[in-house]
Scaffold this motif. Structure first.
Motif, PDB file in Angstrom:
ATOM      1  N   ILE A  12      -2.639 -20.281  20.343  1.00 56.12           N
ATOM      2  CA  ILE A  12      -3.943 -20.942  20.325  1.00 56.12           C
ATOM      3  C   ILE A  12      -5.049 -19.900  20.235  1.00 56.12           C
ATOM      4  N   ALA A  13      -4.968 -18.888  21.091  1.00 53.52           N
ATOM      5  CA  ALA A  13      -6.013 -17.859  21.137  1.00 53.52           C
ATOM      6  C   ALA A  13      -6.147 -17.121  19.813  1.00 53.52           C
ATOM      7  N   ASP A  14      -5.045 -16.938  19.112  1.00 49.74           N
ATOM      8  CA  ASP A  14      -5.066 -16.197  17.855  1.00 49.74           C
ATOM      9  C   ASP A  14      -5.440 -17.044  16.647  1.00 49.74           C
ATOM     10  N   ASP A  15      -5.550 -18.350  16.830  1.00 49.27           N
ATOM     11  CA  ASP A  15      -5.866 -19.242  15.709  1.00 49.27           C
ATOM     12  C   ASP A  15      -7.371 -19.491  15.677  1.00 49.27           C
ATOM     13  N   ALA A  16      -8.032 -18.916  14.685  1.00 54.01           N
ATOM     14  CA  ALA A  16      -9.495 -18.988  14.572  1.00 54.01           C
ATOM     15  C   ALA A  16     -10.003 -20.411  14.374  1.00 54.01           C
ATOM     16  N   ASP A  17      -9.168 -21.316  13.903  1.00 55.72           N
ATOM     17  CA  ASP A  17      -9.572 -22.714  13.712  1.00 55.72           C
ATOM     18  C   ASP A  17      -9.194 -23.581  14.910  1.00 55.72           C
ATOM     19  N   LEU A  18      -8.012 -23.364  15.451  1.00 57.62           N
ATOM     20  CA  LEU A  18      -7.497 -24.225  16.506  1.00 57.62           C
ATOM     21  C   LEU A  18      -8.215 -24.021  17.839  1.00 57.62           C
ATOM     22  N   ALA A  19      -8.444 -22.782  18.237  1.00 56.13           N
ATOM     23  CA  ALA A  19      -9.068 -22.512  19.545  1.00 56.13           C
ATOM     24  C   ALA A  19     -10.424 -23.215  19.682  1.00 56.13           C
ATOM     25  N   PRO A  20     -11.355 -23.034  18.742  1.00 51.19           N
ATOM     26  CA  PRO A  20     -12.637 -23.737  18.900  1.00 51.19           C
ATOM     27  C   PRO A  20     -12.505 -25.253  18.761  1.00 51.19           C
ATOM     28  N   GLN A  21     -11.545 -25.713  17.977  1.00 51.35           N
ATOM     29  CA  GLN A  21     -11.327 -27.156  17.829  1.00 51.35           C
ATOM     30  C   GLN A  21     -10.945 -27.760  19.180  1.00 51.35           C
ATOM     31  N   ALA A  36     -18.319 -23.408  22.478  1.00 50.65           N
ATOM     32  CA  ALA A  36     -16.969 -23.255  21.936  1.00 50.65           C
ATOM     33  C   ALA A  36     -16.967 -21.947  21.160  1.00 50.65           C
ATOM     34  N   ASP A  37     -16.574 -20.884  21.848  1.00 46.21           N
ATOM     35  CA  ASP A  37     -16.656 -19.546  21.248  1.00 46.21           C
ATOM     36  C   ASP A  37     -15.366 -19.073  20.593  1.00 46.21           C
ATOM     37  N   GLY A  38     -14.310 -19.878  20.682  1.00 44.54           N
ATOM     38  CA  GLY A  38     -13.043 -19.495  20.070  1.00 44.54           C
ATOM     39  C   GLY A  38     -12.230 -18.525  20.907  1.00 44.54           C
ATOM     40  N   LYS A  39     -12.755 -18.134  22.062  1.00 41.77           N
ATOM     41  CA  LYS A  39     -12.031 -17.234  22.966  1.00 41.77           C
ATOM     42  C   LYS A  39     -11.263 -18.093  23.956  1.00 41.77           C
ATOM     43  N   PHE A  40      -9.983 -18.257  23.731  1.00 36.89           N
ATOM     44  CA  PHE A  40      -9.161 -19.144  24.554  1.00 36.89           C
ATOM     45  C   PHE A  40      -8.571 -18.352  25.707  1.00 36.89           C
ATOM     46  N   GLY A  41      -9.419 -18.126  26.722  1.00 33.26           N
ATOM     47  CA  GLY A  41      -9.029 -17.345  27.884  1.00 33.26           C
ATOM     48  C   GLY A  41      -8.715 -18.227  29.073  1.00 33.26           C
ATOM     49  N   PRO A  42      -8.751 -17.645  30.280  1.00 33.51           N
ATOM     50  CA  PRO A  42      -8.362 -18.373  31.490  1.00 33.51           C
ATOM     51  C   PRO A  42      -9.143 -19.659  31.744  1.00 33.51           C
ATOM     52  N   VAL A  43     -10.434 -19.675  31.483  1.00 34.79           N
ATOM     53  CA  VAL A  43     -11.233 -20.883  31.723  1.00 34.79           C
ATOM     54  C   VAL A  43     -10.820 -21.987  30.751  1.00 34.79           C
ATOM     55  N   ASN A  69      -1.545 -35.112  19.657  1.00 37.17           N
ATOM     56  CA  ASN A  69      -1.893 -36.475  19.277  1.00 37.17           C
ATOM     57  C   ASN A  69      -3.023 -37.018  20.141  1.00 37.17           C
ATOM     58  N   LYS A  70      -2.950 -36.792  21.444  1.00 33.24           N
ATOM     59  CA  LYS A  70      -3.994 -37.293  22.355  1.00 33.24           C
ATOM     60  C   LYS A  70      -5.317 -36.576  22.148  1.00 33.24           C
ATOM     61  N   GLN A  71      -5.273 -35.363  21.624  1.00 30.38           N
ATOM     62  CA  GLN A  71      -6.508 -34.645  21.350  1.00 30.38           C
ATOM     63  C   GLN A  71      -7.000 -34.916  19.935  1.00 30.38           C
ATOM     64  N   GLY A  72      -6.219 -35.591  19.141  1.00 33.90           N
ATOM     65  CA  GLY A  72      -6.617 -35.873  17.775  1.00 33.90           C
ATOM     66  C   GLY A  72      -6.582 -34.635  16.895  1.00 33.90           C
ATOM     67  N   LEU A  73      -5.733 -33.671  17.266  1.00 37.09           N
ATOM     68  CA  LEU A  73      -5.661 -32.423  16.521  1.00 37.09           C
ATOM     69  C   LEU A  73      -4.899 -32.616  15.213  1.00 37.09           C
ATOM     70  N   LYS A  74      -5.389 -31.997  14.192  1.00 37.20           N
ATOM     71  CA  LYS A  74      -4.750 -32.039  12.871  1.00 37.20           C
ATOM     72  C   LYS A  74      -3.978 -30.737  12.678  1.00 37.20           C
ATOM     73  N   ILE A  75      -2.852 -30.623  13.391  1.00 37.53           N
ATOM     74  CA  ILE A  75      -2.057 -29.398  13.305  1.00 37.53           C
ATOM     75  C   ILE A  75      -0.592 -29.764  13.089  1.00 37.53           C
TER      76      ILE A  75
END
Length: 78
Positions: A12-21, A36-43, A69-75
């Protein structure tokens, strides 16, 4: 609190599209403070796990099809 960082978190953290999504969704649900800064850290991880708990996904240690599915993610999940 100690968070165990597993492979899926790095994915997730390495995916520039998925993390902010994911962060945008968590912000819209008041589970994460902006921006939503795209930095998928502890928070973000804590907020993500809270979403999984509230949504009763049964997926507390990974991003699986139910959570996506519950988040509506297109992945595509491998």
């Amino acid at each position: 609190m100690t968070l165990e960082v597993k492979g899926w978190l790095f994915a997730i953290a390495d995916d520039a599209d998925l993390a902010p999504q994911i962060q945008i969704l968590l912000i819209s649900l008041s589970l994460l403070e902006p921006p939503a800064d795209g930095k998928f850290g502890p928070v973000s991880v804590i907020s993500f796990r809270k979403f999984q708990e509230l949504a009763k996904t049964g997926e507390t240690d990974f991003l699986g099809a139910v959570t996506a599915n519950k988040q509506g993610l297109k992945i595509v999940l491998a």
